[in-house]
Design a protein around this motif. Structure first.
Motif, PDB file in Angstrom:
ATOM      1  N   UNK A  70       0.831  -1.207   0.000  1.00  0.00           N
ATOM      2  CA  UNK A  70       0.000   0.000   0.000  1.00  0.00           C
ATOM      3  C   UNK A  70       0.861   1.252   0.000  1.00  0.00           C
ATOM      4  N   UNK A  71       0.446   2.238  -0.793  1.00  0.00           N
ATOM      5  CA  UNK A  71       1.143   3.523  -0.811  1.00  0.00           C
ATOM      6  C   UNK A  71       0.719   4.340   0.398  1.00  0.00           C
ATOM      7  N   UNK A  87      12.923   2.219   9.588  1.00  0.00           N
ATOM      8  CA  UNK A  87      11.585   1.635   9.634  1.00  0.00           C
ATOM      9  C   UNK A  87      10.596   2.637   9.048  1.00  0.00           C
ATOM     10  N   UNK A  88       9.763   2.155   8.136  1.00  0.00           N
ATOM     11  CA  UNK A  88       8.710   2.980   7.543  1.00  0.00           C
ATOM     12  C   UNK A  88       7.394   2.682   8.247  1.00  0.00           C
ATOM     13  N   UNK A  89       6.523   3.684   8.324  1.00  0.00           N
ATOM     14  CA  UNK A  89       5.225   3.507   8.978  1.00  0.00           C
ATOM     15  C   UNK A  89       4.433   2.379   8.339  1.00  0.00           C
ATOM     16  N   UNK A  90       4.574   2.203   7.033  1.00  0.00           N
ATOM     17  CA  UNK A  90       3.835   1.143   6.347  1.00  0.00           C
ATOM     18  C   UNK A  90       4.266  -0.242   6.819  1.00  0.00           C
ATOM     19  N   UNK A 126       9.508   1.899   0.612  1.00  0.00           N
ATOM     20  CA  UNK A 126       8.413   1.326   1.409  1.00  0.00           C
ATOM     21  C   UNK A 126       7.171   2.216   1.363  1.00  0.00           C
ATOM     22  N   UNK A 127       7.370   3.518   1.459  1.00  0.00           N
ATOM     23  CA  UNK A 127       6.232   4.441   1.458  1.00  0.00           C
ATOM     24  C   UNK A 127       5.489   4.434   0.121  1.00  0.00           C
ATOM     25  N   UNK A 128       6.187   4.004  -0.926  1.00  0.00           N
ATOM     26  CA  UNK A 128       5.586   3.927  -2.257  1.00  0.00           C
ATOM     27  C   UNK A 128       5.111   2.512  -2.600  1.00  0.00           C
TER      28      UNK A 128
END
Length: 171
Positions: free
Chosen positions: A16-17, A47-50, A140-142
């Motif tokens: 998920x974006x 670490x990314x929020x996703x 990750x954010x994308x």
């Protein structure tokens, strides 16, 4: 603060974006603190929020070695504004791919613009491990994962390994 569960491949939520952050709220500040505690406990350097199932354009990085003081960096609504130096191949790991380390092509140097945890905009030019970490977490954010940047053979090997791990964890 609390340690959050890190999503592991092939969890579809990793694709998920993330959505832009429009306001820094107490809940968002709590998320950042939880992400830091989660990353340090894992242990990891980013670490990314996703990766913890939160759809916000936020990631954190701390590349300080164990004998150095912590240097937590928070990136909210990050965007790479400049890439430099061509692509280099180097080893990468990922908390969403436990036990996997593969060579991934990344730009040598990047400039990123983002907001800090207080909403203040900053710009940073990074090289080496910090550059790699920024590019990795922004992917990750994308919804882009390190497996997407591997060759066909390596991708198949990692997919099988992660699917086997997922099946064993499921029971």
């Amino acid at each position: 603060m609390a340690i959050r569960t890190i999503l592991h491949y092939p969890d579809p939520r990793l694709r998920q974006k993330a959505q832009p952050v429009t306001q820094i709220t107490p809940e968002l500040e709590r998320l950042i603190d939880d992400m830091a505690e989660t990353m340090y406990a894992a242990p990891g350097v980013g670490l990314a929020a996703t990766q913890v199932g939160e759809p916000h354009r936020i990631f954190i990085i701390d590349i300080a070695s164990e004998d150095e003081p912590s240097n937590l960096m928070v990136f909210i609504n990050p965007e790479i504004t400049h890439r430099e130096g061509g692509d280099v191949l180097g080893p990468e790991g990922c908390l969403s791919f436990p036990g996997v380390s593969e060579d991934i092509k990344r730009a040598v140097k990047v400039t990123v613009r983002a907001q800090d945890r207080h909403g203040k905009t900053f710009e940073l030019t990074a090289e080496d491990l910090l550059s790699v970490a920024i590019q990795h977490e922004l992917d990750h954010l994308d919804g882009v994962l390190m497996i997407d940047r591997m060759g066909v053979l390596k991708k198949r090997i990692v997919q099988r390994k992660m699917q086997k791990r997922h099946a064993e964890a499921a029971g």
